[in-house]
Design a protein around this motif. Structure first.
Motif, PDB file in Angstrom:
ATOM      1  N   ALA A 256       0.834  -1.209   0.000  1.00  0.00           N
ATOM      2  CA  ALA A 256       0.000   0.000   0.000  1.00  0.00           C
ATOM      3  C   ALA A 256       0.863   1.252   0.000  1.00  0.00           C
ATOM      4  O   ALA A 256       0.590   2.213  -0.742  1.00  0.00           O
ATOM      5  CB  ALA A 256      -0.934  -0.009   1.202  1.00  0.00           C
ATOM      6  N   LEU A 259       2.346   1.735  -3.428  1.00  0.00           N
ATOM      7  CA  LEU A 259       1.342   2.177  -4.398  1.00  0.00           C
ATOM      8  C   LEU A 259       1.219   3.696  -4.414  1.00  0.00           C
ATOM      9  O   LEU A 259       0.926   4.295  -5.455  1.00  0.00           O
ATOM     10  CB  LEU A 259      -0.020   1.558  -4.073  1.00  0.00           C
ATOM     11  CG  LEU A 259      -0.252   0.103  -4.487  1.00  0.00           C
ATOM     12  CD1 LEU A 259      -1.563  -0.398  -3.906  1.00  0.00           C
ATOM     13  CD2 LEU A 259      -0.256  -0.035  -6.005  1.00  0.00           C
ATOM     14  N   ILE A 265      -2.701   7.033  -8.345  1.00  0.00           N
ATOM     15  CA  ILE A 265      -3.380   6.647  -7.106  1.00  0.00           C
ATOM     16  C   ILE A 265      -3.953   7.880  -6.412  1.00  0.00           C
ATOM     17  O   ILE A 265      -3.224   8.789  -6.015  1.00  0.00           O
ATOM     18  CB  ILE A 265      -2.431   5.908  -6.157  1.00  0.00           C
ATOM     19  CG1 ILE A 265      -1.809   4.702  -6.858  1.00  0.00           C
ATOM     20  CG2 ILE A 265      -3.171   5.482  -4.899  1.00  0.00           C
ATOM     21  CD1 ILE A 265      -2.814   3.699  -7.401  1.00  0.00           C
ATOM     22  N   CYS A 268      -6.125   5.159  -1.151  1.00  0.00           N
ATOM     23  CA  CYS A 268      -5.758   3.772  -0.897  1.00  0.00           C
ATOM     24  C   CYS A 268      -6.136   3.444   0.540  1.00  0.00           C
ATOM     25  O   CYS A 268      -5.766   4.171   1.464  1.00  0.00           O
ATOM     26  CB  CYS A 268      -4.264   3.563  -1.125  1.00  0.00           C
ATOM     27  SG  CYS A 268      -3.699   1.869  -0.913  1.00  0.00           S
ATOM     28  N   VAL A 279      -8.494   0.739  -3.927  1.00  0.00           N
ATOM     29  CA  VAL A 279      -7.724   1.832  -4.490  1.00  0.00           C
ATOM     30  C   VAL A 279      -8.605   2.622  -5.443  1.00  0.00           C
ATOM     31  O   VAL A 279      -9.311   2.046  -6.282  1.00  0.00           O
ATOM     32  CB  VAL A 279      -6.485   1.310  -5.251  1.00  0.00           C
ATOM     33  CG1 VAL A 279      -5.690   2.472  -5.837  1.00  0.00           C
ATOM     34  CG2 VAL A 279      -5.604   0.475  -4.338  1.00  0.00           C
TER      35      VAL A 279
END
Length: 384
Positions: A256, A259, A265, A268, A279
């Motif tokens: 996470a 990411l 992104i 999240c 996400v």
């Protein structure tokens, strides 16, 4: 509201500054951009009048997830009732965001509640009973890794970003119980995150010095998140999607956090259920969805994407109603403490006018108050 407009590089840079420092004074903003304070104030006023940018405030989602209850609720509707259901749910103060999505569900809600019991009453006794609702599915967040206020346009130079970093306040972890005045200040800040201490004091019948002290403490203890929102039509990332994934529990935090380095992104969060990671991504095109999936598979071999859904229309985002182009129209401040029965009764009345009167409308407003009348922010330019 105008249907056509154009933004130049200075406008985009101004938006980027506001994403980093939503409450910076116009003097500070002008220094970063090399423009006069009156010029940046005038530009901001024009863009807010057009509904393409706005500043809002809401409880810190990471802290709220840890201490209270944040839920992701999927709603299935009868096709002919979808608009009615959207209009009703968008007016509920506990619901921060409402998306109309494709694939597997009709609506996707992000909602804040004081505890699990409040969530249970809302889903089981209210949403499930709304006319036109065929079913619901609920997941709760167990950890919030990132939220939309971290997303940037990337229109500033490294030197400009470094200059702004000096204005960022020092923060610390907030306490479990919010301090005195937190709720009273949060609601007017939701409808205009740049309200001055003097304006907030007048709205809450408190002295300016007391209001300023409470506001500074809210920021210092990370109780509140300020966000400069951007309309889809100017963001350059017009395609929004939800990705559900399964990750081995012992790798969840590491994956996470990694990411978050990807520009697509937006949000999240770890969640309950068969899938343990949700996400939200912003993409430049529909084709980028497949390309992002390929990158994720190559970079995270233990991450399994189980489902994905494209957002057809965002009807409400973090306490603001949006039009079909993603432009803000009016605020419905996020209020997890609103009386649940008042919220339910008021929303049902909008579906069924014969429903009995309630003592108060959503969020404690007087009977008969319309959504458009909810704490509409002043548009005059000013230092915050």
């Amino acid at each position: 509201m105008q249907d056509s407009f154009s933004l130049d590089e200075d406008d985009l840079s101004l938006i980027n500054v506001m994403q980093i420092a939503p409450r910076a004074t116009w003097t500070e903003v002008g220094k970063v951009l090399g423009l006069h304070s009156a010029t940046v104030a005038r530009r901001w006023e024009r863009m807010t009048e057009q509904g393409v940018v706005w500043v809002t405030a809401y409880p810190n989602l990471a802290l709220w997830t840890e201490q209270c209850c944040l839920a992701f609720i999927e709603v299935d509707c009868q096709p002919t009732a979808r608009k009615q259901v959207v209009d009703v749910l968008a007016g509920v103060p506990q619901i921060a965001s409402v998306s109309q999505v494709a694939s597997g569900r009709d609506l996707f809600l992000v909602a804040l509640f004081t505890d699990l019991q409040a969530l249970s009453r809302f889903v089981l006794d209210y949403v499930s009973q709304l006319p036109g609702v065929r079913g619901t599915r609920t997941r709760t967040a167990t950890r919030f890794y990132s939220e939309g206020n971290k997303w940037r346009l990337q229109a500033l130079s490294p030197d400009q970003r470094a200059h702004l970093a000096r204005h960022n306040p020092q923060t610390s972890a907030g306490s479990r119980s919010s301090h005195e005045g937190f709720r009273d200040l949060l609601l007017p800040l939701s409808s205009d995150g740049r309200r001055t201490a003097a304006e907030l004091a007048a709205l809450t019948s408190t002295s300016v010095s007391t209001t300023r002290r409470r506001l500074e403490r809210m920021v210092r203890e990370s109780l509140v998140s300020f966000r400069c929102e951007v309309s889809d039509i100017i963001s350059g990332w017009p395609v929004h999607a939800y990705f559900w994934a399964r990750v081995p529990a012992h790798e969840l935090d590491r994956i996470a956090q990694t990411l978050l380095t990807l520009p697509e992104i937006r949000m999240c969060a770890a969640i309950t259920g068969t899938d343990n990671l949700l996400v939200i991504v912003w993409l430049r095109s529909l084709g980028d969805s497949q390309r992002l999936e390929t990158r994720l598979a190559e970079r995270f071999p233990t991450l399994t994407l189980t489902e994905r859904a494209i957002v057809l229309r965002m009807s409400k985002r973090m306490g603001w109603l949006l039009d079909g182009h993603g432009r803000s129209t009016s605020p419905v401040p996020v209020n997890p403490w609103a009386d649940m029965m008042d919220s339910a009764n008021a929303a049902r009345r909008s579906l069924d006018p014969s429903h009995g009167d309630v003592d108060r409308q959503l969020g404690g407003l007087p009977p008969g108050t319309t959504t458009a009348q909810r704490m509409r922010p002043a548009r005059a330019p000013r230092d915050a």
